[in-house]
Design a protein around this motif. Structure first.
Motif, PDB file in Angstrom:
ATOM      1  N   GLU A  18      14.288   7.525   5.458  1.00  0.00           N
ATOM      2  CA  GLU A  18      13.625   6.294   5.038  1.00  0.00           C
ATOM      3  C   GLU A  18      12.468   6.595   4.090  1.00  0.00           C
ATOM      4  N   GLU A  19      11.697   7.639   4.381  1.00  0.00           N
ATOM      5  CA  GLU A  19      10.571   7.979   3.517  1.00  0.00           C
ATOM      6  C   GLU A  19      11.052   8.468   2.153  1.00  0.00           C
ATOM      7  N   ASP A  20      12.162   9.199   2.139  1.00  0.00           N
ATOM      8  CA  ASP A  20      12.774   9.588   0.865  1.00  0.00           C
ATOM      9  C   ASP A  20      13.139   8.355   0.046  1.00  0.00           C
ATOM     10  N   ALA A  21      13.751   7.390   0.721  1.00  0.00           N
ATOM     11  CA  ALA A  21      14.189   6.176   0.037  1.00  0.00           C
ATOM     12  C   ALA A  21      13.000   5.382  -0.494  1.00  0.00           C
ATOM     13  N   LEU A  22      11.896   5.359   0.271  1.00  0.00           N
ATOM     14  CA  LEU A  22      10.693   4.679  -0.194  1.00  0.00           C
ATOM     15  C   LEU A  22      10.144   5.344  -1.453  1.00  0.00           C
ATOM     16  N   PHE A  23      10.162   6.670  -1.478  1.00  0.00           N
ATOM     17  CA  PHE A  23       9.688   7.393  -2.657  1.00  0.00           C
ATOM     18  C   PHE A  23      10.547   7.038  -3.863  1.00  0.00           C
ATOM     19  N   ASP A  24      11.870   7.079  -3.687  1.00  0.00           N
ATOM     20  CA  ASP A  24      12.777   6.762  -4.787  1.00  0.00           C
ATOM     21  C   ASP A  24      12.583   5.329  -5.265  1.00  0.00           C
ATOM     22  N   LEU A  25      12.354   4.409  -4.333  1.00  0.00           N
ATOM     23  CA  LEU A  25      12.141   3.013  -4.693  1.00  0.00           C
ATOM     24  C   LEU A  25      10.871   2.854  -5.526  1.00  0.00           C
ATOM     25  N   ALA A  26       9.791   3.505  -5.106  1.00  0.00           N
ATOM     26  CA  ALA A  26       8.533   3.407  -5.845  1.00  0.00           C
ATOM     27  C   ALA A  26       8.698   3.943  -7.260  1.00  0.00           C
ATOM     28  N   GLN A  27       9.404   5.082  -7.388  1.00  0.00           N
ATOM     29  CA  GLN A  27       9.602   5.658  -8.706  1.00  0.00           C
ATOM     30  C   GLN A  27      10.462   4.752  -9.582  1.00  0.00           C
ATOM     31  N   ALA A  28      11.491   4.146  -8.991  1.00  0.00           N
ATOM     32  CA  ALA A  28      12.355   3.247  -9.754  1.00  0.00           C
ATOM     33  C   ALA A  28      11.586   2.010 -10.201  1.00  0.00           C
ATOM     34  N   LEU A  29      10.783   1.440  -9.301  1.00  0.00           N
ATOM     35  CA  LEU A  29       9.971   0.285  -9.670  1.00  0.00           C
ATOM     36  C   LEU A  29       9.014   0.639 -10.805  1.00  0.00           C
ATOM     37  N   ASP A  30       8.426   1.810 -10.717  1.00  0.00           N
ATOM     38  CA  ASP A  30       7.492   2.255 -11.744  1.00  0.00           C
ATOM     39  C   ASP A  30       8.201   2.411 -13.086  1.00  0.00           C
ATOM     40  N   VAL A  34       0.820  -1.205   0.000  1.00  0.00           N
ATOM     41  CA  VAL A  34       0.000   0.000   0.000  1.00  0.00           C
ATOM     42  C   VAL A  34       0.856   1.258   0.000  1.00  0.00           C
ATOM     43  N   VAL A  35       2.060   1.192   0.580  1.00  0.00           N
ATOM     44  CA  VAL A  35       2.953   2.360   0.587  1.00  0.00           C
ATOM     45  C   VAL A  35       3.366   2.710  -0.835  1.00  0.00           C
ATOM     46  N   ILE A  36       3.727   1.691  -1.618  1.00  0.00           N
ATOM     47  CA  ILE A  36       4.116   1.927  -3.008  1.00  0.00           C
ATOM     48  C   ILE A  36       2.955   2.527  -3.790  1.00  0.00           C
ATOM     49  N   GLN A  37       1.753   2.010  -3.574  1.00  0.00           N
ATOM     50  CA  GLN A  37       0.586   2.517  -4.297  1.00  0.00           C
ATOM     51  C   GLN A  37       0.235   3.936  -3.881  1.00  0.00           C
ATOM     52  N   GLN A  38       0.406   4.254  -2.600  1.00  0.00           N
ATOM     53  CA  GLN A  38       0.146   5.622  -2.150  1.00  0.00           C
ATOM     54  C   GLN A  38       1.106   6.597  -2.811  1.00  0.00           C
ATOM     55  N   ILE A  39       2.372   6.214  -2.867  1.00  0.00           N
ATOM     56  CA  ILE A  39       3.373   7.093  -3.478  1.00  0.00           C
ATOM     57  C   ILE A  39       3.064   7.307  -4.958  1.00  0.00           C
ATOM     58  N   LEU A  40       2.609   6.250  -5.622  1.00  0.00           N
ATOM     59  CA  LEU A  40       2.324   6.323  -7.060  1.00  0.00           C
ATOM     60  C   LEU A  40       0.908   6.806  -7.345  1.00  0.00           C
ATOM     61  N   GLY A  41       0.227   7.302  -6.326  1.00  0.00           N
ATOM     62  CA  GLY A  41      -1.096   7.878  -6.538  1.00  0.00           C
ATOM     63  C   GLY A  41      -2.187   6.857  -6.816  1.00  0.00           C
ATOM     64  N   GLY A  42      -2.080   5.652  -6.229  1.00  0.00           N
ATOM     65  CA  GLY A  42      -3.116   4.653  -6.403  1.00  0.00           C
ATOM     66  C   GLY A  42      -2.950   3.765  -7.618  1.00  0.00           C
ATOM     67  N   LYS A  43      -1.852   3.886  -8.336  1.00  0.00           N
ATOM     68  CA  LYS A  43      -1.617   3.042  -9.505  1.00  0.00           C
ATOM     69  C   LYS A  43      -1.379   1.591  -9.070  1.00  0.00           C
ATOM     70  N   LEU A  74       4.129  16.126  -2.260  1.00  0.00           N
ATOM     71  CA  LEU A  74       5.160  17.079  -1.872  1.00  0.00           C
ATOM     72  C   LEU A  74       6.553  16.535  -2.202  1.00  0.00           C
ATOM     73  N   SER A  75       6.786  15.254  -1.917  1.00  0.00           N
ATOM     74  CA  SER A  75       8.079  14.644  -2.227  1.00  0.00           C
ATOM     75  C   SER A  75       8.368  14.736  -3.719  1.00  0.00           C
ATOM     76  N   ARG A  76       7.355  14.448  -4.535  1.00  0.00           N
ATOM     77  CA  ARG A  76       7.530  14.520  -5.989  1.00  0.00           C
ATOM     78  C   ARG A  76       7.813  15.957  -6.432  1.00  0.00           C
ATOM     79  N   ASP A  77       7.006  16.913  -5.914  1.00  0.00           N
ATOM     80  CA  ASP A  77       7.184  18.310  -6.293  1.00  0.00           C
ATOM     81  C   ASP A  77       8.556  18.829  -5.878  1.00  0.00           C
ATOM     82  N   PHE A  78       8.997  18.470  -4.676  1.00  0.00           N
ATOM     83  CA  PHE A  78      10.271  18.949  -4.153  1.00  0.00           C
ATOM     84  C   PHE A  78      11.406  18.512  -5.066  1.00  0.00           C
TER      85      PHE A  78
END
Length: 220
Positions: free
Chosen positions: A82-94, A38-47, A142-146
């Protein structure tokens, strides 16, 4: 059956049956992290969860973003790191999963409020909850915009500000231990690690190049 070599990344979906064994008598080693889907999906906006064909990847983007998690086994991560790393991981997986990305609008004012808050905190530890509150923007947007607006993540931006503060203190006569603590690092080794990563040399070496004396306090 799939074969993976050193440096490869295995990505398994939840509840996916699997086993593993060494390819030779020499055995093998690996490090593993578990991430709530669910964390990955939240970061990716529900994808939908990104799918990696065959479950194996040699894409360097995945290896790079996983380095932060791998080092956390030996050194603790701050919550925002850790939250930064989770964001980067989700984007890389995507990206590795070949998901197409549409164009998005960025909230510059919200990102600026977050950045102003970081500057006002003067090196103090900050959570994504705080940045979400002060910016009025949900944390993953916010993480994406930043990243898009400032070219780096919130945590790395904070780390750079801490390093700026530490350098000023060191030039002002602070010893390495006191400068590290005052700038918001866990300890001197925490500061040294980020200093080396950012500038390619240790704080002591940097001061030596400037002709400054360094003092280190050894505590038993």
């Amino acid at each position: 059956m799939r074969h993976s070599l050193p440096g490869g990344t295995l990505v398994l979906h939840p509840d996916e049956l699997h086993d593993g064994e060494a390819g030779t008598e020499a055995g093998f080693r690996y490090r593993m992290i578990y991430v709530e889907p669910v964390v990955i999906q939240q970061i990716l906006g529900g994808k939908p969860l990104p799918f990696i064909p065959t479950g194996l990847s040699t894409d360097p983007r995945l290896g790079l973003v996983l380095e932060t998690f791998m080092q956390s086994i030996d050194a603790p991560l701050e919550r925002l790191e850790e939250e930064d790393a989770l964001f980067d991981l989700a984007q890389a997986l995507d990206a590795v999963g070949n998901k197409r990305r549409g164009r998005r609008a960025y909230d510059y004012q919200a990102a600026e409020r977050a950045r102003d808050y970081i500057h006002a905190s003067n090196g103090a530890s900050i959570t994504l909850d705080e940045l979400e509150y002060v910016s009025g923007r949900d944390r993953w947007s916010l993480s994406r915009d930043f990243r898009a607006l400032y070219g780096t993540s919130p945590y790395r931006y904070i780390t750079l500000r801490r390093l700026d503060l530490a350098r000023k203190m060191l030039l002002g006569g602070f010893n390495l231990v006191d400068a590290a603590m005052a700038a918001g690092f866990f300890d001197q080794s925490h500061m040294n690690r980020h200093f080396m990563r950012c500038y390619g040399l240790s704080p002591a070496r940097w001061l030596s190049m400037l002709g400054r004396q360094t003092c280190t306090i050894v505590q038993e």
